[in-house]
Motif scaffolding. Structure first.
Motif, short mmCIF file in Angstrom:
data_model
loop_
_atom_site.label_atom_id
_atom_site.label_comp_id
_atom_site.label_asym_id
_atom_site.label_seq_id
_atom_site.Cartn_x
_atom_site.Cartn_y
_atom_site.Cartn_z
N ILE A 128 0.84 -1.21 0.00
CA ILE A 128 0.00 0.00 0.00
C ILE A 128 0.87 1.25 0.00
CG2 ILE A 128 -1.66 1.32 1.35
CD1 ILE A 128 -2.90 -1.26 2.26
N HIS A 129 1.94 1.25 0.81
CA HIS A 129 2.84 2.41 0.82
C HIS A 129 3.52 2.58 -0.54
CE1 HIS A 129 2.46 3.60 4.97
NE2 HIS A 129 2.69 2.38 5.39
N ILE A 130 3.91 1.48 -1.16
CA ILE A 130 4.53 1.57 -2.50
C ILE A 130 3.53 2.13 -3.50
CG2 ILE A 130 5.46 0.20 -4.39
CD1 ILE A 130 6.70 -1.66 -2.33
N PHE A 131 2.29 1.64 -3.43
CA PHE A 131 1.25 2.12 -4.34
C PHE A 131 1.00 3.62 -4.14
CE2 PHE A 131 -3.33 2.87 -5.11
CZ PHE A 131 -3.36 2.60 -6.47
N SER A 132 0.98 4.04 -2.88
CA SER A 132 0.75 5.47 -2.59
C SER A 132 1.89 6.33 -3.12
CB SER A 132 0.60 5.66 -1.08
OG SER A 132 -0.48 4.92 -0.58
#
Length: 285
Positions: free
Chosen positions: A240-244
């Protein structure tokens, strides 16, 4: 003169054999080239990410003009990334354990028992990998919200649900080649059903179980869609952090470092399992 036709036939046979050998040799070379192209197509994006993670520039540059580890330092300095990595590890480990227990039990029931609607039950267990993960994520969100399941247990259970089919498939494959009479012999000699399973069956199907556990961990650790629905404030996984970061266009090279750490963790896990248990999770030729 009477020998001449025989010599001609032999010459044609030799020429035909040579042509067949040449054709076989070129076929093998072509097949090897095609295999190399396929492997290159699969591994090239991974190689680019790994090389970009050591690039000194702040944007993706290939080939990198130099080598540095500062983006890995940035990754560990970023508390969001660091906490996301640790949360992903906890969720993946917990879901792998749960899916291992449920998947092994389901595989035993589906392969050994003959009951009505067995194929329907099998399809139900495999549905998480048939339906889009978006649908699974929405369904789990509504279900867990109705039950009031907290965020972390919900993430672990949700990831376990999508990992169970992989355990079922690998354990069922091991059970397909298992001779049930060996376990029956142990029970005839006085072993309880549980003891016969633990001492006889479990060591034999261990490769399938360990392969299923590794697949379950990998699937959970890299899962994004279900995590997007089940995560909450302060409980976002690394994907999720990578996607954000990608969505907002910031810290692209830090993303490459995070992705490389994921690759290292997964490859290291496979190597450790193979060395400790003598089990290869790669397909056997």
């Amino acid at each position: 003169m009477a020998v001449r036709p025989g010599l001609d036939v032999m010459a044609r046979d030799v020429a035909g054999a040579d042509w067949e050998a040449i054709r076989h040799r070129w076929f093998r070379r072509g097949l090897g080239l095609l295999t190399a192209v396929v492997y290159l197509g699969i591994l090239a994006p991974i190689l680019v990410v790994v090389l970009a993670s050591v690039s000194p520039t702040e944007v993706f540059t290939f080939p990198p003009p130099g080598v540095t580890l500062k983006w890995y330092q940035e990754f560990f300095r970023d508390s969001n990334m660091r906490d996301g990595f640790w949360l992903s590890f906890v969720v993946a480990a917990g879901s792998a354990v749960i899916s291992l227990v449920l998947g092994t039990a389901a595989a035993l029931g589906l392969t050994r028992e003959r009951f009505a609607l067995r194929h329907l039950v099998s399809a139900f267990f495999l549905s998480p990998i048939i339906f889009p993960s978006l649908i699974t994520g929405v369904a789990l969100l509504l279900f867990f919200r109705a039950l009031g399941v907290p965020t972390l247990p919900g993430l672990i259970l949700g990831h376990a649900i999508i990992s169970v089919p992989y355990v079922i498939r690998t354990v069922a494959a091991s059970l397909a080649g298992f001779d049930v009479t060996i376990e029956e012999a142990a029970r005839i000699h006085g072993a309880s059903p549980l003891r016969a399973f633990v001492r006889v069956t479990l060591p034999i199907i261990q490769p399938g179980i360990m392969a299923g556990a590794v697949f379950a961990f990998i699937v959970s650790f890299s899962e994004l869609n279900v995590s997007l629905f089940l995560s909450g404030p302060g409980a976002a996984t690394l994907p999720i952090h990578i996607f954000s970061q990608i969505q907002f266009g910031a810290g692209q090279v830090v993303i490459a470092a995070a992705s490389t750490l994921q690759i290292v963790l997964i490859v290291g896990l496979m190597v450790v399992v193979e060395k400790l248990f003598g089990i290869s999770v790669a397909p056997q030729s």
